[in-house]
Scaffold this active site. Structure first.
Site, PDB file in Angstrom:
ATOM      1  N   ASP A  78       0.831  -1.131   0.032  1.00  0.00           N
ATOM      2  CA  ASP A  78      -0.175   0.082  -0.009  1.00  0.00           C
ATOM      3  C   ASP A  78       1.007   1.139   0.016  1.00  0.00           C
ATOM      4  O   ASP A  78       2.115   1.199   0.625  1.00  0.00           O
ATOM      5  CB  ASP A  78      -0.823  -0.029   1.276  1.00  0.00           C
ATOM      6  CG  ASP A  78      -2.283  -0.680   0.888  1.00  0.00           C
ATOM      7  OD1 ASP A  78      -2.388  -1.134  -0.169  1.00  0.00           O
ATOM      8  OD2 ASP A  78      -2.883  -0.773   1.982  1.00  0.00           O
ATOM      9  N   MET A 127      -8.234   9.841   9.199  1.00  0.00           N
ATOM     10  CA  MET A 127      -8.692  10.264   7.799  1.00  0.00           C
ATOM     11  C   MET A 127      -9.535  11.482   8.184  1.00  0.00           C
ATOM     12  O   MET A 127     -10.611  11.829   7.597  1.00  0.00           O
ATOM     13  CB  MET A 127      -9.486   9.349   7.080  1.00  0.00           C
ATOM     14  CG  MET A 127      -8.705   8.015   6.711  1.00  0.00           C
ATOM     15  SD  MET A 127      -9.377   6.752   6.133  1.00  0.00           S
ATOM     16  CE  MET A 127      -9.853   5.648   7.349  1.00  0.00           C
ATOM     17  N   LYS A 180      -4.050   2.965  -2.773  1.00  0.00           N
ATOM     18  CA  LYS A 180      -5.113   3.585  -3.239  1.00  0.00           C
ATOM     19  C   LYS A 180      -5.436   4.711  -2.119  1.00  0.00           C
ATOM     20  O   LYS A 180      -6.548   4.637  -1.576  1.00  0.00           O
ATOM     21  CB  LYS A 180      -6.401   2.802  -3.360  1.00  0.00           C
ATOM     22  CG  LYS A 180      -6.360   1.884  -2.281  1.00  0.00           C
ATOM     23  CD  LYS A 180      -7.633   0.725  -2.500  1.00  0.00           C
ATOM     24  CE  LYS A 180      -7.558  -0.193  -1.285  1.00  0.00           C
ATOM     25  NZ  LYS A 180      -8.876  -0.463  -0.371  1.00  0.00           N
TER      26      LYS A 180
HETATM   27  N1  SAH Z   1      -4.345   0.763   8.997  1.00  0.00           N
HETATM   28  C1  SAH Z   1      -3.826   1.995   9.094  1.00  0.00           C
HETATM   29  C2  SAH Z   1      -4.749   3.207   8.947  1.00  0.00           C
HETATM   30  C3  SAH Z   1      -5.185   3.252   7.430  1.00  0.00           C
HETATM   31  S1  SAH Z   1      -6.251   4.649   7.241  1.00  0.00           S
HETATM   32  C4  SAH Z   1      -3.301   1.937  10.848  1.00  0.00           C
HETATM   33  O1  SAH Z   1      -3.442   1.143  11.444  1.00  0.00           O
HETATM   34  O2  SAH Z   1      -2.442   3.058  10.877  1.00  0.00           O
HETATM   35  C5  SAH Z   1      -5.198   5.847   6.732  1.00  0.00           C
HETATM   36  C6  SAH Z   1      -5.010   6.839   7.699  1.00  0.00           C
HETATM   37  O3  SAH Z   1      -4.294   6.420   8.543  1.00  0.00           O
HETATM   38  C7  SAH Z   1      -4.614   8.262   7.342  1.00  0.00           C
HETATM   39  O4  SAH Z   1      -5.658   9.097   6.606  1.00  0.00           O
HETATM   40  C8  SAH Z   1      -4.137   8.831   8.623  1.00  0.00           C
HETATM   41  O5  SAH Z   1      -5.221   9.383   9.352  1.00  0.00           O
HETATM   42  C9  SAH Z   1      -3.677   7.694   9.374  1.00  0.00           C
HETATM   43  N2  SAH Z   1      -2.149   7.250   9.092  1.00  0.00           N
HETATM   44  C10 SAH Z   1      -1.595   6.433   8.591  1.00  0.00           C
HETATM   45  N3  SAH Z   1      -0.198   6.434   8.767  1.00  0.00           N
HETATM   46  C11 SAH Z   1       0.014   7.860   9.451  1.00  0.00           C
HETATM   47  C12 SAH Z   1       1.114   8.397  10.033  1.00  0.00           C
HETATM   48  N4  SAH Z   1       2.327   7.890   9.559  1.00  0.00           N
HETATM   49  N5  SAH Z   1       0.873   9.584  10.568  1.00  0.00           N
HETATM   50  C13 SAH Z   1      -0.362  10.049  10.773  1.00  0.00           C
HETATM   51  N6  SAH Z   1      -1.377   9.449  10.353  1.00  0.00           N
HETATM   52  C14 SAH Z   1      -1.394   8.302   9.611  1.00  0.00           C
END
Ligand code: SAH
Length: 245
Positions: free
Chosen positions: A35, A168, A56
């Site tokens: 991803d 998000m 995506k």
């Molecule tokens: N499965 C992922 C979340 C996916 S949804 C998890 O457990 O972290 C995608 C969202 O995750 C982004 O829009 C943001 O809100 C958050 N996100 C993912 N990586 C991030 C990062 N390094 N710093 C801040 N927010 C992050």
């Protein structure tokens, strides 16, 4: 003979936050489907695998979910060991369980590997104790983005007394603010907005609930970011921890 699919959480970005189990799965992988929130540096653990980007991001060029699932199935049916690498944890806003169920119904062996989810990593990296004793008796992970536009029970969230961690949320700051204020949350409730958590380019912006949209504009907050909303996000909580350290 069928191969196997590992649904692996790659953590929030810092490659050192990968689990040992994730590293082991990557070592064995012949195909890695990655991803776009995954830090490509983690690919050093699978130098011989075929790497297939299937990101995506909201609003950007996207790979349809059905295509990703069919591709996983195709590789697994070729007998390959496939790692499906997702940002954070595969089951926190990550569709990991949907993919696992789908593969399972097609007779493919699946194994899930936890990752450190971005919300928890971001908060801890910034010294924000999400469940600080005496202040927050819990933490609630929510997403501001839904496929079917269903709404959250913002009143319950506003009054629940737990720290909120919003995923998000960058494009929805005005709506989140209005919903929580309408739900009865104090307008001076502390907020921390953490961008690129755990990466060298991590940035954080502190604000109040009332001011958070303007603060994010001034700060030029960009996705990926998480919001931490609650007493524990106040700057003085961090200072108190530093003093005890
Ligand atoms: N499965 C992922 C979340 C996916 S949804 C998890 O457990 O972290 C995608 C969202 O995750 C982004 O829009 C943001 O809100 C958050 N996100 C993912 N990586 C991030 C990062 N390094 N710093 C801040 N927010 C992050």
């Amino acid at each position: 003979m069928s191969g196997k699919v590992w649904l692996v959480g790659a953590g929030p970005g810092d490659p050192e936050l990968l689990t040992l189990k994730a590293v082991r799965a990557l070592n064995q992988a012949q195909v890695v489907m990655i991803d776009d929130l995954v830090n490509p540096e983690v690919l050093e653990h699978c130098p011989n695998a075929r790497v297939v980007p299937v990101g995506k991001r909201g609003g950007c060029r996207s790979t349809p979910q059905t295509f990703i699932q069919r591709l996983m199935l195709r590789y697994a049916r070729q007998g390959k060991c496939v790692v499906r690498l997702k940002g954070g944890d595969p089951c926190i806003f990550g569709r990991g369980s949907e993919e696992a169920d789908w593969l399972d119904t097609h007779g493919i062996e699946v194994e899930m590997v936890n990752g450190i989810t971005a919300g928890l990593a971001g908060a801890t990296n910034c010294g924000i104790p999400l469940t600080l004793r005496g202040i927050a008796r819990g933490v609630t992970l929510v997403t501001a983005h839904t496929q079917d536009d269903s709404t959250l029970n913002w009143q319950a969230l506003a009054q629940g007394g737990t720290t909120l961690v919003v995923y998000m949320g960058v494009a929805k700051l005005p709506e989140i603010r209005e919903s929580l204020l309408a739900g009865g949350m104090r307008d001076d409730m502390p907020v921390a907005m953490i961008e690129n958590a755990s990466l060298p380019q991590q940035r954080e912006c502190r604000s109040s609930l009332a001011a958070m949209h303007q603060a994010a504009l001034d700060f030029q907050l960009r996705s990926p970011a998480i919001l931490v909303i609650g007493e524990v996000a106040a700057d003085h909580q961090v200072q108190a921890i530093a003093m005890h350290a």
